[in-house]
Design a protein around this motif. Sequence first.
Motif, short mmCIF file in Angstrom:
data_model
loop_
_atom_site.label_atom_id
_atom_site.label_comp_id
_atom_site.label_asym_id
_atom_site.label_seq_id
_atom_site.Cartn_x
_atom_site.Cartn_y
_atom_site.Cartn_z
N SER A 46 0.84 -1.19 0.06
CA SER A 46 0.11 0.14 -0.09
C SER A 46 1.08 1.21 0.14
CB SER A 46 -0.87 0.04 1.29
OG SER A 46 -1.77 1.15 1.11
N ASP A 47 1.89 1.43 0.60
CA ASP A 47 2.73 2.60 0.91
C ASP A 47 3.37 2.53 -0.32
OD1 ASP A 47 1.91 3.05 3.28
OD2 ASP A 47 3.62 2.83 4.37
N LEU A 48 4.17 1.55 -0.95
CA LEU A 48 4.66 1.37 -2.12
C LEU A 48 4.03 1.99 -3.34
CD1 LEU A 48 7.05 0.58 -3.82
CD2 LEU A 48 6.36 -1.73 -4.25
N SER A 49 2.55 1.61 -3.33
CA SER A 49 1.84 1.99 -4.51
C SER A 49 1.65 3.64 -4.22
CB SER A 49 0.41 1.34 -4.41
OG SER A 49 -0.38 1.80 -5.28
N THR A 50 1.33 3.93 -3.01
CA THR A 50 1.10 5.51 -2.98
C THR A 50 2.50 6.25 -3.18
OG1 THR A 50 -0.29 5.04 -0.99
CG2 THR A 50 0.81 7.21 -1.11
N LEU A 51 3.61 5.72 -2.93
CA LEU A 51 4.83 6.50 -3.24
C LEU A 51 5.12 6.46 -4.84
CD1 LEU A 51 7.32 5.19 -0.24
CD2 LEU A 51 6.34 7.57 -0.64
N LEU A 52 4.73 5.50 -5.50
CA LEU A 52 4.72 5.36 -6.83
C LEU A 52 3.87 6.46 -7.58
CD1 LEU A 52 5.22 1.56 -7.66
CD2 LEU A 52 7.14 3.13 -7.84
N THR A 53 2.70 6.59 -6.82
CA THR A 53 1.82 7.46 -7.37
C THR A 53 2.36 9.03 -7.31
OG1 THR A 53 0.05 6.07 -6.80
CG2 THR A 53 -0.44 8.33 -7.02
N ILE A 54 2.95 9.05 -6.04
CA ILE A 54 3.38 10.38 -5.88
C ILE A 54 4.75 10.52 -7.03
CG2 ILE A 54 4.91 11.78 -4.31
CD1 ILE A 54 3.63 10.23 -2.11
N LYS A 55 5.47 9.62 -7.18
CA LYS A 55 6.67 9.75 -8.08
C LYS A 55 6.13 9.88 -9.61
CE LYS A 55 10.24 6.81 -10.42
NZ LYS A 55 10.83 5.54 -10.55
N ALA A 56 5.19 9.41 -10.04
CA ALA A 56 4.47 9.50 -11.34
C ALA A 56 3.95 10.78 -11.25
CB ALA A 56 3.59 8.64 -11.90
N TRP A 57 3.46 11.47 -10.22
CA TRP A 57 2.79 12.81 -10.18
C TRP A 57 3.85 13.89 -10.47
CZ3 TRP A 57 -2.41 13.48 -9.12
CH2 TRP A 57 -2.81 14.90 -8.96
N VAL A 58 5.15 13.81 -10.16
CA VAL A 58 6.21 14.64 -10.50
C VAL A 58 7.07 14.48 -11.47
CG1 VAL A 58 6.13 14.89 -7.53
CG2 VAL A 58 7.97 13.49 -8.80
N MET A 59 6.70 13.55 -11.95
CA MET A 59 7.81 13.07 -13.43
C MET A 59 7.27 14.23 -14.44
SD MET A 59 7.52 9.12 -13.97
CE MET A 59 8.32 9.27 -15.69
N GLY A 60 8.44 14.72 -14.90
CA GLY A 60 8.39 15.84 -15.77
C GLY A 60 8.39 17.21 -15.16
N HIS A 61 8.24 17.35 -13.76
CA HIS A 61 8.40 18.43 -12.97
C HIS A 61 9.58 18.36 -12.26
CE1 HIS A 61 4.53 19.64 -14.68
NE2 HIS A 61 4.03 18.19 -14.17
N ASP A 62 10.79 17.48 -12.35
CA ASP A 62 11.74 17.43 -11.50
C ASP A 62 12.93 17.59 -12.56
OD1 ASP A 62 13.52 16.37 -9.83
OD2 ASP A 62 13.01 14.60 -9.72
N PRO A 63 13.42 18.72 -12.69
CA PRO A 63 14.41 19.11 -13.90
C PRO A 63 15.61 18.23 -13.31
CG PRO A 63 13.48 21.17 -13.01
CD PRO A 63 13.04 20.11 -12.01
N GLY A 64 16.03 18.05 -11.97
CA GLY A 64 17.23 17.16 -11.90
C GLY A 64 16.94 15.77 -11.85
N ASN A 65 15.71 15.28 -11.99
CA ASN A 65 15.32 13.97 -11.97
C ASN A 65 15.81 13.30 -10.88
OD1 ASN A 65 14.33 13.81 -14.71
ND2 ASN A 65 16.07 13.55 -15.71
N ILE A 66 15.75 14.10 -9.58
CA ILE A 66 16.19 13.67 -8.42
C ILE A 66 15.39 12.14 -7.84
CG2 ILE A 66 16.42 14.28 -6.02
CD1 ILE A 66 17.16 16.87 -6.73
#
Length: 254
Positions: A46-66
Amino acid sequence: MTYPFLSSSIIRSSPSMETYQSVFVALHLMLLSLTSSSAVKHNNMSDLSTLLTIKAWVMGHDPGNIVSTNWTTDASFCTWMGVSCSRRRQRVTSLNISSTPLYSIIPPHIANLSFLSELVLSNNGLVGPLPESLARLPRLKYLQLDSNQLSGSIPLAFFNMSSLTELILASNNITGTLPSNDTSFRPLFPEYLYIFENQLTGSIPSSLFLAPTLRELSLDENQLSGDIPPEIGNMKHLTLLYLGDNNLTGTIPI
């Protein structure tokens, strides 16, 4: 007034609807690519799925791809940048991804991290309203969303969280008023409350100074008006008070 513990704000335009759609397409692809061999490294899906959702949300808005580079299923999510977990259950207890340009609304799925006690999203270029869903986090003690471009009023539910001890919403575009005592609602104020550099209006409710645990309060640089409540003289534990740059009248009892 200088607050060394807070960062400077970022101003950026809101993302388009096409951007949000591409985010969820990316999330779907990531979840499909999650094999059983990598999944066994994570104790809570459940936590993994949530964190991956957050990761997908910020993709394209993370210039340094951190975030995109660091948050991979090759390692436990408890080792990911900005993520801290409890030792026994390996549940996410802290999420701190401040100073990472996101330029989006606050990812709503954060509210699914039910063991979260600390959330820090400062200086991320966040826009939009404060999601009321964050108030449903039963263990949240520390909430820091300063130095963004958040707007709208503070959800009343934020002042009904018995677990919350520190609320930092400084340097945003927050409007509305502070909650007051009435027959239907008795607000719960945290020990540390920082809402300076916003656009709050109305008066300071006397109920704020009836909170026995209030220790630090910063409401300066807003548009507050009216008399300073005399109840402020009863605060035994208040050690820091900033009310400047408003339209307040009256005196502060010594």
